[in-house]
Motif scaffolding. Structure first.
Motif, PDB file in Angstrom:
ATOM      1  N   LEU A   1      23.128   3.932 -35.966  1.00 26.01           N
ATOM      2  CA  LEU A   1      24.579   3.943 -36.046  1.00 26.01           C
ATOM      3  C   LEU A   1      25.185   3.157 -34.894  1.00 26.01           C
ATOM      4  O   LEU A   1      24.583   3.043 -33.821  1.00 26.01           O
ATOM      5  CB  LEU A   1      25.106   5.383 -35.971  1.00 26.01           C
ATOM      6  CG  LEU A   1      24.532   6.394 -36.965  1.00 26.01           C
ATOM      7  CD1 LEU A   1      24.906   7.811 -36.544  1.00 26.01           C
ATOM      8  CD2 LEU A   1      25.013   6.099 -38.362  1.00 26.01           C
ATOM      9  N   THR A   2      26.378   2.621 -35.120  1.00 23.37           N
ATOM     10  CA  THR A   2      27.150   2.030 -34.034  1.00 23.37           C
ATOM     11  C   THR A   2      28.523   2.707 -33.997  1.00 23.37           C
ATOM     12  O   THR A   2      29.064   3.086 -35.036  1.00 23.37           O
ATOM     13  CB  THR A   2      27.331   0.514 -34.199  1.00 23.37           C
ATOM     14  OG1 THR A   2      28.102   0.234 -35.364  1.00 23.37           O
ATOM     15  CG2 THR A   2      25.985  -0.178 -34.299  1.00 23.37           C
ATOM     16  N   LEU A   3      29.062   2.834 -32.800  1.00 24.14           N
ATOM     17  CA  LEU A   3      30.339   3.516 -32.619  1.00 24.14           C
ATOM     18  C   LEU A   3      31.295   2.609 -31.865  1.00 24.14           C
ATOM     19  O   LEU A   3      30.977   2.149 -30.765  1.00 24.14           O
ATOM     20  CB  LEU A   3      30.145   4.816 -31.839  1.00 24.14           C
ATOM     21  CG  LEU A   3      31.405   5.656 -31.638  1.00 24.14           C
ATOM     22  CD1 LEU A   3      31.835   6.301 -32.943  1.00 24.14           C
ATOM     23  CD2 LEU A   3      31.168   6.731 -30.583  1.00 24.14           C
ATOM     24  N   ALA A   4      32.454   2.341 -32.453  1.00 19.10           N
ATOM     25  CA  ALA A   4      33.493   1.535 -31.815  1.00 19.10           C
ATOM     26  C   ALA A   4      34.673   2.427 -31.467  1.00 19.10           C
ATOM     27  O   ALA A   4      35.104   3.246 -32.288  1.00 19.10           O
ATOM     28  CB  ALA A   4      33.936   0.413 -32.749  1.00 19.10           C
ATOM     29  N   ILE A   5      35.198   2.274 -30.247  1.00 17.35           N
ATOM     30  CA  ILE A   5      36.323   3.080 -29.777  1.00 17.35           C
ATOM     31  C   ILE A   5      37.379   2.145 -29.208  1.00 17.35           C
ATOM     32  O   ILE A   5      37.071   1.264 -28.392  1.00 17.35           O
ATOM     33  CB  ILE A   5      35.884   4.063 -28.672  1.00 17.35           C
ATOM     34  CG1 ILE A   5      34.696   4.903 -29.124  1.00 17.35           C
ATOM     35  CG2 ILE A   5      37.040   4.963 -28.262  1.00 17.35           C
ATOM     36  CD1 ILE A   5      34.039   5.670 -27.990  1.00 17.35           C
ATOM     37  N   ALA A   6      38.627   2.326 -29.634  1.00 19.54           N
ATOM     38  CA  ALA A   6      39.756   1.562 -29.090  1.00 19.54           C
ATOM     39  C   ALA A   6      40.739   2.543 -28.470  1.00 19.54           C
ATOM     40  O   ALA A   6      41.275   3.414 -29.159  1.00 19.54           O
ATOM     41  CB  ALA A   6      40.421   0.742 -30.185  1.00 19.54           C
ATOM     42  N   ILE A   7      40.963   2.390 -27.159  1.00 16.23           N
ATOM     43  CA  ILE A   7      41.804   3.325 -26.405  1.00 16.23           C
ATOM     44  C   ILE A   7      43.048   2.584 -25.918  1.00 16.23           C
ATOM     45  O   ILE A   7      42.947   1.592 -25.193  1.00 16.23           O
ATOM     46  CB  ILE A   7      41.041   3.891 -25.187  1.00 16.23           C
ATOM     47  CG1 ILE A   7      39.686   4.456 -25.608  1.00 16.23           C
ATOM     48  CG2 ILE A   7      41.872   4.958 -24.480  1.00 16.23           C
ATOM     49  CD1 ILE A   7      38.756   4.734 -24.437  1.00 16.23           C
ATOM     50  N   ASP A   8      44.218   3.063 -26.342  1.00 16.53           N
ATOM     51  CA  ASP A   8      45.445   2.507 -25.798  1.00 16.53           C
ATOM     52  C   ASP A   8      46.308   3.620 -25.222  1.00 16.53           C
ATOM     53  O   ASP A   8      45.852   4.759 -25.091  1.00 16.53           O
ATOM     54  CB  ASP A   8      46.198   1.655 -26.830  1.00 16.53           C
ATOM     55  CG  ASP A   8      46.689   2.457 -28.032  1.00 16.53           C
ATOM     56  OD1 ASP A   8      46.985   3.657 -27.879  1.00 16.53           O
ATOM     57  OD2 ASP A   8      46.802   1.872 -29.125  1.00 16.53           O
ATOM     58  N   VAL A   9      47.534   3.319 -24.884  1.00 14.31           N
ATOM     59  CA  VAL A   9      48.379   4.269 -24.165  1.00 14.31           C
ATOM     60  C   VAL A   9      48.624   5.540 -24.968  1.00 14.31           C
ATOM     61  O   VAL A   9      48.699   6.636 -24.402  1.00 14.31           O
ATOM     62  CB  VAL A   9      49.729   3.605 -23.803  1.00 14.31           C
ATOM     63  CG1 VAL A   9      50.655   4.599 -23.130  1.00 14.31           C
ATOM     64  CG2 VAL A   9      49.489   2.399 -22.894  1.00 14.31           C
ATOM     65  N   LYS A  10      48.704   5.420 -26.285  1.00 13.66           N
ATOM     66  CA  LYS A  10      49.089   6.555 -27.120  1.00 13.66           C
ATOM     67  C   LYS A  10      47.962   7.177 -27.927  1.00 13.66           C
ATOM     68  O   LYS A  10      48.050   8.344 -28.318  1.00 13.66           O
ATOM     69  CB  LYS A  10      50.215   6.132 -28.075  1.00 13.66           C
ATOM     70  CG  LYS A  10      51.523   5.798 -27.379  1.00 13.66           C
ATOM     71  CD  LYS A  10      52.604   5.455 -28.396  1.00 13.66           C
ATOM     72  CE  LYS A  10      53.933   5.189 -27.716  1.00 13.66           C
ATOM     73  NZ  LYS A  10      54.999   4.844 -28.699  1.00 13.66           N
ATOM     74  N   GLN A  11      46.898   6.418 -28.210  1.00 13.53           N
ATOM     75  CA  GLN A  11      45.915   6.926 -29.153  1.00 13.53           C
ATOM     76  C   GLN A  11      44.504   6.425 -28.859  1.00 13.53           C
ATOM     77  O   GLN A  11      44.302   5.477 -28.098  1.00 13.53           O
ATOM     78  CB  GLN A  11      46.304   6.524 -30.575  1.00 13.53           C
ATOM     79  CG  GLN A  11      46.276   5.022 -30.806  1.00 13.53           C
ATOM     80  CD  GLN A  11      46.749   4.614 -32.179  1.00 13.53           C
ATOM     81  OE1 GLN A  11      47.273   5.417 -32.942  1.00 13.53           O
ATOM     82  NE2 GLN A  11      46.568   3.350 -32.530  1.00 13.53           N
ATOM     83  N   ILE A  12      43.554   7.099 -29.511  1.00 10.02           N
ATOM     84  CA  ILE A  12      42.150   6.728 -29.457  1.00 10.02           C
ATOM     85  C   ILE A  12      41.685   6.537 -30.890  1.00 10.02           C
ATOM     86  O   ILE A  12      41.676   7.485 -31.687  1.00 10.02           O
ATOM     87  CB  ILE A  12      41.297   7.821 -28.770  1.00 10.02           C
ATOM     88  CG1 ILE A  12      41.789   8.058 -27.340  1.00 10.02           C
ATOM     89  CG2 ILE A  12      39.821   7.431 -28.780  1.00 10.02           C
ATOM     90  CD1 ILE A  12      41.278   9.356 -26.747  1.00 10.02           C
ATOM     91  N   GLN A  13      41.323   5.299 -31.250  1.00  3.60           N
ATOM     92  CA  GLN A  13      40.773   5.015 -32.570  1.00  3.60           C
ATOM     93  C   GLN A  13      39.251   5.011 -32.463  1.00  3.60           C
ATOM     94  O   GLN A  13      38.683   4.488 -31.495  1.00  3.60           O
ATOM     95  CB  GLN A  13      41.267   3.664 -33.088  1.00  3.60           C
ATOM     96  CG  GLN A  13      42.756   3.604 -33.365  1.00  3.60           C
ATOM     97  CD  GLN A  13      43.195   2.188 -33.702  1.00  3.60           C
ATOM     98  OE1 GLN A  13      43.109   1.284 -32.879  1.00  3.60           O
ATOM     99  NE2 GLN A  13      43.672   1.991 -34.927  1.00  3.60           N
TER     100      GLN A  13
END
Length: 365
Positions: free
Chosen positions: A86-98
């Motif tokens: 598996l691979t896991l991608a995370i995008a973190i910005d000021v308001k949310q975590i995708q």
């Protein structure tokens, strides 16, 4: 197409053959060795040797389906072994975590979004991210091969160090080294970069700039940033802060992103007002004109939440055109809100493949 043969097993050319075999399956789905040879222009015996290596590594498997050739012999159909990892991608910005979890065949297993509590402190943010990852993978039998992280702040992609700039709106993330943190807790390789760089790579590999060697991606959201892609290379700079145009001071007290915020551009967009002569649009236009003069890109790709408003991009083009020395295209991103996540997903996938010895392609590909 001319048939080519790599050198003996284990050489760089053999590894590149394996990669071409694998990416044929990735792009076109299950295929026979004959079909892969035809697609790649590589000889059938060489493709057969590659199939043996990839099967031995567990990256590809034979399907239960067969095909028949003109002689009536059944042909083996190969596919990517989705269960390999598996691979896991995370995008973190000021308001949310995708968060996006995919298997090796690129099937999305989970695509989730978590909102950041404004009351969180640094340690709480770090713990929340660890918890979200554990929840995402807890019911999976396949191993986690790689993690990729996109952060909405400048970062040293090699060391994982967050680079704190003045007037940052996301200070709780300062001091968290996600590369070290996640490698320690999940025992797999981690790749890290800022969100605009990931978005830029997504536009190059998957998006509107796929066939462009010189372009600039501009992100308009809570912050404003640029990804600079020149001569088929992403430009990060000596410490990783190339493209941080939101932090350019436009007067003695305000940088660009604060100027835009203080002149209530977001509110004007939501209300659908005429943006002609709006101070924020004027300042954005001047900044982009300066970038165009210094860098001379073929294209600006405009992304981020502000670009979803229909009056935004036309207002910028109208403002900037009289200031340009050379013709430059202004194109909206195909994925304005998901470009960073798409980019980090692609980068994480490449990192996972590299752990099996498959060489990564140059950025020009």
């Amino acid at each position: 197409m001319k048939q080519t043969d790599p050198l003996q097993n284990g050489t760089p050319l053999a590894l590149m053959t394996d990669r071409q075999f694998f990416h044929c399956l990735k792009e076109h789905g299950p295929m026979t060795r004959a079909a892969i040879a035809k697609k790649t222009g590589i000889s059938r015996p060489t493709i057969s040797e590659s199939a043996q290596r990839l099967e031995k590594s567990g990256l590809v498997v034979e399907t239960s389906r067969k095909t028949k050739n003109k002689q009536g012999r059944a042909g083996v159909i190969y596919e990517i072994n989705a269960a390999k990892g598996l691979t896991l991608a995370i995008a973190i910005d000021v308001k949310q975590i995708q968060l996006r979890l995919t298997d090796l065949s690129l099937k999305v297993i989970r695509d989730q979004c978590f909102y950041i509590d404004p009351a969180w402190q640094q340690a709480e943010l770090a713990e929340a991210i660890l918890r979200f990852i554990r929840l995402a993978v807890q019911d999976q039998s396949s191993p986690l091969l790689a993690i990729g992280v996109s952060v909405a702040v400048p970062v040293n992609s090699q060391t994982g160090e967050i680079l704190a700039l003045p007037y940052s709106k996301f200070s709780i993330i300062h001091g968290i080294n996600f590369k070290a943190l996640l490698e320690e807790h999940f025992a797999c390789p981690v790749t890290l970069d800022n969100d605009v760089n990931w978005a830029t790579l997504a536009e190059k590999s998957l998006g509107i700039a796929k066939n462009v060697s010189d372009f600039v991606f501009i992100y308009f959201g809570e912050g404003i940033g640029a990804g600079i892609y020149l001569d088929n290379h992403l430009i990060r700079g000596s410490t990783g802060i190339s493209g941080e145009i939101g932090h350019i001071m436009v007067n003695n007290k305000e940088n660009l992103q604060d100027f835009v915020s203080n002149h209530h551009l977001q509110q004007a967009l939501e209300e659908g007002v005429d943006l002609s002569g709006h101070p924020a649009i004027s300042q954005i236009g001047s900044t982009l004109a300066t970038i165009a003069a210094v860098i001379n890109p073929k294209m600006f790709v405009l992304g981020g939440p502000m670009t979803k408003y229909p009056q935004f991009i036309p207002a910028i083009i109208k403002q900037i055109q009289p200031q340009l020395f050379n013709k430059v295209s202004f194109i909206p991103s195909n994925a304005p809100n998901y470009a960073p996540l798409n980019g980090v997903q692609a980068g994480t996938y490449e990192l996972a493949l590299s752990s099996f010895g498959l060489p990564s392609p140059p950025e020009a590909e």
